[in-house]
Write an enzyme that holds these catalytic residues in place. Structure first.
Site, PDB file in Angstrom:
ATOM      1  N   HIS A 138       0.851  -1.196   0.000  1.00 28.92           N
ATOM      2  CA  HIS A 138       0.000   0.000   0.000  1.00 28.92           C
ATOM      3  C   HIS A 138       0.878   1.234   0.000  1.00 28.92           C
ATOM      4  O   HIS A 138       1.835   1.327   0.768  1.00 28.92           O
ATOM      5  CB  HIS A 138      -0.899   0.027   1.245  1.00 28.92           C
ATOM      6  CG  HIS A 138      -2.070  -0.894   1.143  1.00 28.92           C
ATOM      7  ND1 HIS A 138      -3.224  -0.707   1.852  1.00 28.92           N
ATOM      8  CD2 HIS A 138      -2.275  -2.004   0.409  1.00 28.92           C
ATOM      9  CE1 HIS A 138      -4.089  -1.672   1.565  1.00 28.92           C
ATOM     10  NE2 HIS A 138      -3.523  -2.477   0.693  1.00 28.92           N
ATOM     11  N   TYR A 174      -8.909   5.266   7.972  1.00 25.25           N
ATOM     12  CA  TYR A 174      -8.976   5.624   9.394  1.00 25.25           C
ATOM     13  C   TYR A 174     -10.048   6.703   9.508  1.00 25.25           C
ATOM     14  O   TYR A 174      -9.859   7.824   9.032  1.00 25.25           O
ATOM     15  CB  TYR A 174      -7.631   6.184   9.873  1.00 25.25           C
ATOM     16  CG  TYR A 174      -6.535   5.141  10.039  1.00 25.25           C
ATOM     17  CD1 TYR A 174      -5.833   4.648   8.946  1.00 25.25           C
ATOM     18  CD2 TYR A 174      -6.203   4.665  11.305  1.00 25.25           C
ATOM     19  CE1 TYR A 174      -4.821   3.710   9.104  1.00 25.25           C
ATOM     20  CE2 TYR A 174      -5.189   3.720  11.472  1.00 25.25           C
ATOM     21  CZ  TYR A 174      -4.505   3.244  10.368  1.00 25.25           C
ATOM     22  OH  TYR A 174      -3.498   2.315  10.521  1.00 25.25           O
ATOM     23  N   PRO A 191      -3.011   0.269  19.193  1.00 23.17           N
ATOM     24  CA  PRO A 191      -2.785  -0.204  17.819  1.00 23.17           C
ATOM     25  C   PRO A 191      -2.967   0.822  16.699  1.00 23.17           C
ATOM     26  O   PRO A 191      -2.664   0.511  15.552  1.00 23.17           O
ATOM     27  CB  PRO A 191      -3.802  -1.344  17.672  1.00 23.17           C
ATOM     28  CG  PRO A 191      -4.845  -1.073  18.684  1.00 23.17           C
ATOM     29  CD  PRO A 191      -4.180  -0.371  19.808  1.00 23.17           C
ATOM     30  N   LYS A 241       2.028  -0.258  15.104  1.00 21.16           N
ATOM     31  CA  LYS A 241       3.459  -0.345  15.391  1.00 21.16           C
ATOM     32  C   LYS A 241       3.900  -1.585  16.187  1.00 21.16           C
ATOM     33  O   LYS A 241       5.094  -1.915  16.206  1.00 21.16           O
ATOM     34  CB  LYS A 241       3.909   0.903  16.183  1.00 21.16           C
ATOM     35  CG  LYS A 241       4.003   2.138  15.335  1.00 21.16           C
ATOM     36  CD  LYS A 241       5.258   2.135  14.479  1.00 21.16           C
ATOM     37  CE  LYS A 241       5.175   3.044  13.281  1.00 21.16           C
ATOM     38  NZ  LYS A 241       4.799   2.399  12.025  1.00 21.16           N
ATOM     39  N   TYR A 267       4.589   6.205   9.892  1.00 22.43           N
ATOM     40  CA  TYR A 267       3.710   5.083   9.568  1.00 22.43           C
ATOM     41  C   TYR A 267       4.446   4.003   8.772  1.00 22.43           C
ATOM     42  O   TYR A 267       4.344   2.811   9.087  1.00 22.43           O
ATOM     43  CB  TYR A 267       2.493   5.596   8.793  1.00 22.43           C
ATOM     44  CG  TYR A 267       1.360   4.599   8.723  1.00 22.43           C
ATOM     45  CD1 TYR A 267       0.426   4.506   9.751  1.00 22.43           C
ATOM     46  CD2 TYR A 267       1.221   3.732   7.639  1.00 22.43           C
ATOM     47  CE1 TYR A 267      -0.603   3.586   9.703  1.00 22.43           C
ATOM     48  CE2 TYR A 267       0.197   2.810   7.583  1.00 22.43           C
ATOM     49  CZ  TYR A 267      -0.722   2.742   8.615  1.00 22.43           C
ATOM     50  OH  TYR A 267      -1.739   1.826   8.568  1.00 22.43           O
TER      51      TYR A 267
HETATM   52  P1  FAD Z   1       3.185 -12.029  21.190  1.00 23.49           P
HETATM   53  O1  FAD Z   1       2.713 -12.054  19.795  1.00 23.49           O
HETATM   54  O2  FAD Z   1       2.214 -11.721  22.271  1.00 23.49           O
HETATM   55  O3  FAD Z   1       3.868 -13.442  21.478  1.00 23.49           O
HETATM   56  C1  FAD Z   1       4.197 -13.884  22.747  1.00 23.49           C
HETATM   57  C2  FAD Z   1       4.116 -15.388  22.783  1.00 23.49           C
HETATM   58  O4  FAD Z   1       4.523 -15.847  24.052  1.00 23.49           O
HETATM   59  C3  FAD Z   1       2.696 -15.893  22.575  1.00 23.49           C
HETATM   60  O5  FAD Z   1       2.678 -16.875  21.587  1.00 23.49           O
HETATM   61  C4  FAD Z   1       2.309 -16.429  23.943  1.00 23.49           C
HETATM   62  O6  FAD Z   1       1.389 -17.502  23.849  1.00 23.49           O
HETATM   63  C5  FAD Z   1       3.645 -16.855  24.486  1.00 23.49           C
HETATM   64  N1  FAD Z   1       3.704 -16.896  25.943  1.00 23.49           N
HETATM   65  C6  FAD Z   1       3.159 -16.033  26.837  1.00 23.49           C
HETATM   66  N2  FAD Z   1       3.418 -16.407  28.088  1.00 23.49           N
HETATM   67  C7  FAD Z   1       4.155 -17.549  28.000  1.00 23.49           C
HETATM   68  C8  FAD Z   1       4.709 -18.404  28.969  1.00 23.49           C
HETATM   69  N3  FAD Z   1       4.564 -18.172  30.252  1.00 23.49           N
HETATM   70  N4  FAD Z   1       5.410 -19.481  28.548  1.00 23.49           N
HETATM   71  C9  FAD Z   1       5.568 -19.731  27.215  1.00 23.49           C
HETATM   72  N5  FAD Z   1       5.040 -18.942  26.258  1.00 23.49           N
HETATM   73  C10 FAD Z   1       4.343 -17.864  26.645  1.00 23.49           C
HETATM   74  N6  FAD Z   1      -0.729  -4.579  16.762  1.00 23.49           N
HETATM   75  C11 FAD Z   1      -1.041  -3.883  15.678  1.00 23.49           C
HETATM   76  O7  FAD Z   1      -0.152  -3.223  15.126  1.00 23.49           O
HETATM   77  N7  FAD Z   1      -2.325  -3.920  15.175  1.00 23.49           N
HETATM   78  C12 FAD Z   1      -3.313  -4.673  15.757  1.00 23.49           C
HETATM   79  O8  FAD Z   1      -4.434  -4.706  15.295  1.00 23.49           O
HETATM   80  C13 FAD Z   1      -3.014  -5.401  16.915  1.00 23.49           C
HETATM   81  N8  FAD Z   1      -3.971  -6.153  17.535  1.00 23.49           N
HETATM   82  C14 FAD Z   1      -3.635  -6.828  18.681  1.00 23.49           C
HETATM   83  C15 FAD Z   1      -4.603  -7.580  19.348  1.00 23.49           C
HETATM   84  C16 FAD Z   1      -4.299  -8.256  20.545  1.00 23.49           C
HETATM   85  C17 FAD Z   1      -5.370  -9.047  21.275  1.00 23.49           C
HETATM   86  C18 FAD Z   1      -2.975  -8.164  21.061  1.00 23.49           C
HETATM   87  C19 FAD Z   1      -2.623  -8.866  22.368  1.00 23.49           C
HETATM   88  C20 FAD Z   1      -2.012  -7.427  20.363  1.00 23.49           C
HETATM   89  C21 FAD Z   1      -2.325  -6.764  19.183  1.00 23.49           C
HETATM   90  N9  FAD Z   1      -1.367  -6.016  18.474  1.00 23.49           N
HETATM   91  C22 FAD Z   1      -1.686  -5.322  17.379  1.00 23.49           C
HETATM   92  C23 FAD Z   1       0.014  -5.967  18.859  1.00 23.49           C
HETATM   93  C24 FAD Z   1       0.871  -6.975  18.098  1.00 23.49           C
HETATM   94  O9  FAD Z   1       0.095  -8.071  17.721  1.00 23.49           O
HETATM   95  C25 FAD Z   1       1.999  -7.333  19.035  1.00 23.49           C
HETATM   96  O10 FAD Z   1       2.798  -6.175  19.210  1.00 23.49           O
HETATM   97  C26 FAD Z   1       2.852  -8.499  18.567  1.00 23.49           C
HETATM   98  O11 FAD Z   1       2.131  -9.700  18.659  1.00 23.49           O
HETATM   99  C27 FAD Z   1       4.125  -8.590  19.414  1.00 23.49           C
HETATM  100  O12 FAD Z   1       4.784  -9.798  19.186  1.00 23.49           O
HETATM  101  P2  FAD Z   1       5.514 -10.559  20.349  1.00 23.49           P
HETATM  102  O13 FAD Z   1       6.136 -11.743  19.722  1.00 23.49           O
HETATM  103  O14 FAD Z   1       6.338  -9.602  21.117  1.00 23.49           O
HETATM  104  O15 FAD Z   1       4.374 -10.999  21.372  1.00 23.49           O
HETATM  105  C1  DHB Z   2      -4.558  -3.148  11.212  1.00 23.97           C
HETATM  106  C2  DHB Z   2      -4.342  -2.955  12.559  1.00 23.97           C
HETATM  107  C3  DHB Z   2      -3.971  -1.717  13.008  1.00 23.97           C
HETATM  108  O1  DHB Z   2      -3.745  -1.520  14.312  1.00 23.97           O
HETATM  109  C4  DHB Z   2      -3.804  -0.654  12.132  1.00 23.97           C
HETATM  110  O2  DHB Z   2      -3.456   0.566  12.607  1.00 23.97           O
HETATM  111  C5  DHB Z   2      -3.998  -0.864  10.796  1.00 23.97           C
HETATM  112  C6  DHB Z   2      -4.382  -2.118  10.341  1.00 23.97           C
HETATM  113  C7  DHB Z   2      -4.958  -4.487  10.757  1.00 23.97           C
HETATM  114  O3  DHB Z   2      -5.125  -5.378  11.591  1.00 23.97           O
HETATM  115  O4  DHB Z   2      -5.128  -4.674   9.545  1.00 23.97           O
END
Ligand code: FAD
Ligand code: DHB
Length: 391
Positions: A72, A197, A289, A293, A381
């Site tokens: 995009h 948005y 979100p 980021k 962004y």
């Molecule tokens: P995570 O993806 O959370 O991975 C952590 C992993 O550790 C998971 O698989 C978990 O199961 C595992 N874990 C946890 N505790 C333990 C334990 N005790 N022992 C073993 N394993 C464990 N960001 C956006 O930009 N847009 C969005 O729309 C958006 N939606 C989101 C919705 C939700 C519900 C959440 C929680 C986050 C969202 N985010 C979004 C943020 C983005 O998804 C996260 O920043 C991203 O997943 C970070 O990756 P990570 O690997 O650090 O953590």
């Molecule tokens: C999506 C999530 C976001 O938080 C955002 O700012 C833009 C797109 C998505 O899940 O597609």
């Protein structure tokens, strides 16, 4: 059992770290609490910065993303009865975003790790970290022990790593927002080619997508909102009310295949390390979100941690590892600010008076009419250059 790097969590941070370390000849074991199926199905973020895309391609895990991801070159800010495009190709030439679901990134990384004989263990219970203040830290889980040189806490906001750091070491910064996002995934062709948005008096809405057949939407809702209060008809009616605000735009609807509510919060723990434990991604920080980021920041942390670990295992030098948190935090705080700024610009705050709403409109007018202000949004962004690229 023994490995060089014990990684807790098979989210994007843990899996990418394991993969990048493997490319440097460094061994790791990933311990994940959930099942493989669960982590591959967990619907979360969808917007990949240019740097995230480049990182995945350079690491050899970008093939499917290059085929199926949707590049995009702009987004729309919709308010006051009109749509305004923020044109990346003009404001930040050569940089763009790619829409590709986080769970697809996770699937690609798991496949790459397993194909290379990597050790990724799912459904692992009771992971605990020990002796992180020595250079012989270890992990225990399900009655087993894993000795490591270093432990990477990639276990998200609710994981065990951060709470294992002794009290008094970390300073935690937190901002809770007075609303949440209700997110849905629907089997319907996106009604727009680019993300929308939309700021309205009823609250914020976001139209995103995953594929040419699947759309993703978010609605600003109350922080304690009950999903049961949102039957399909109500979700679509609200999305229509918040997105059909410009002449000629009709929202296509379809079957809702996934739904969830996400609280909105900014959080940073400093420093992102203690002894031989290093936090990466959501384990160390989360953002609301709106700026898309969270996932991208996890990738940036992992890049820095990989370089520092490569130095440690190459010549025993701990200098880069000692500086890990200091190297990561400027980008973390830039993302905090940008996410706060986008959130404040686009949401309805009950505490806002008419004066505050006018200020919000004025800022939106500025961002959509001035190239200087528009570039501020665009360059954040699509993602600012990594620190290694600027120093
Ligand atoms: P995570 O993806 O959370 O991975 C952590 C992993 O550790 C998971 O698989 C978990 O199961 C595992 N874990 C946890 N505790 C333990 C334990 N005790 N022992 C073993 N394993 C464990 N960001 C956006 O930009 N847009 C969005 O729309 C958006 N939606 C989101 C919705 C939700 C519900 C959440 C929680 C986050 C969202 N985010 C979004 C943020 C983005 O998804 C996260 O920043 C991203 O997943 C970070 O990756 P990570 O690997 O650090 O953590
Ligand atoms: C999506 C999530 C976001 O938080 C955002 O700012 C833009 C797109 C998505 O899940 O597609």
């Amino acid at each position: 059992m023994r490995t060089q790097v014990g990684i807790i969590g098979a989210g994007p941070a843990g899996l990418l770290l394991s993969h990048l370390l493997h490319l440097r000849g460094i061994e790791s074991v990933v311990l994940e609490r959930r099942s493989r199926e669960y982590v591959e199905r967990r619907v979360r973020a969808g917007v990949l910065e240019q740097g995230t895309v480049d990182t995945l391609v350079e690491a050899g895990v970008g093939e499917r993303m290059k085929r199926e991801g949707l590049p995009h070159h702009g987004i729309e800010l919709r308010y006051g009865g009109a749509g305004h495009r923020i044109a990346f190709e003009r404001l930040v030439p050569g940089r763009a975003i790619t829409v590709y679901g986080q769970q697809e990134v996770v699937k690609d990384l798991i496949a790459a790790r397993l194909a290379a004989g990597g050790d990724v263990r799912f459904e692992v219970d009771d992971v605990a970290v020990h002796d992180i203040d020595t250079d012989r830290p270890y992990l225990t889980f399900g009655g087993e022990r894993l000795d490591c040189d270093v432990i990477a806490g990639c276990d998200g906001f609710h994981g065990v790593s951060r709470p294992s750091i002794p009290e008094g070491v970390l300073t935690e910064y937190q901002r809770d927002y007075p609303f949440a996002w209700l997110g849905i995934l629907a089997k319907v062709k996106p009604s727009s080619e680019e993300l929308i948005y939309s700021r309205t008096e009823r609250g914020f809405a976001l139209h995103s997508m995953r594929t040419p057949e699947i759309s993703r939407f978010y609605l600003q809702v109350a922080p304690d909102e009950d999903l049961a209060a949102w039957p399909d008809e109500r979700i679509w009616a609200e999305l229509r009310a918040r997105l059909e605000t410009v002449p000629g735009f009709t929202l296509a609807t379809g079957e809702i295949v996934e739904r969830g509510i996400t609280p909105m919060r900014g959080f940073v723990a400093e420093p992102m390390q203690y002894g031989r434990l290093f936090l990466a991604g959501d384990a160390a920080h989360i953002v609301p979100p709106t700026g898309a980021k969270g996932l991208n920041l996890a990738v940036a942390d992992v890049r820095v941690l990989t370089e520092a670990l490569a130095r440690l295992f190459a010549d025993g030098s701990t200098e880069a590892l000692d500086g890990y948190s200091t190297a990561c935090l400027p980008r973390v705080w830039r993302a905090q600010h940008f996410s706060w700024w986008m959130t404040t610009l686009l949401h309805t705050f009950e505490s806002d008076d008419a004066y505050a709403r006018r200020l919000q409109t004025s800022y939106l007018d500025y961002v959509t009419s001035s190239d200087a202000a528009g570039t501020t949004l665009a360059e954040n962004y699509v993602g600012l250059p990594y620190q290694e690229e600027t120093s």
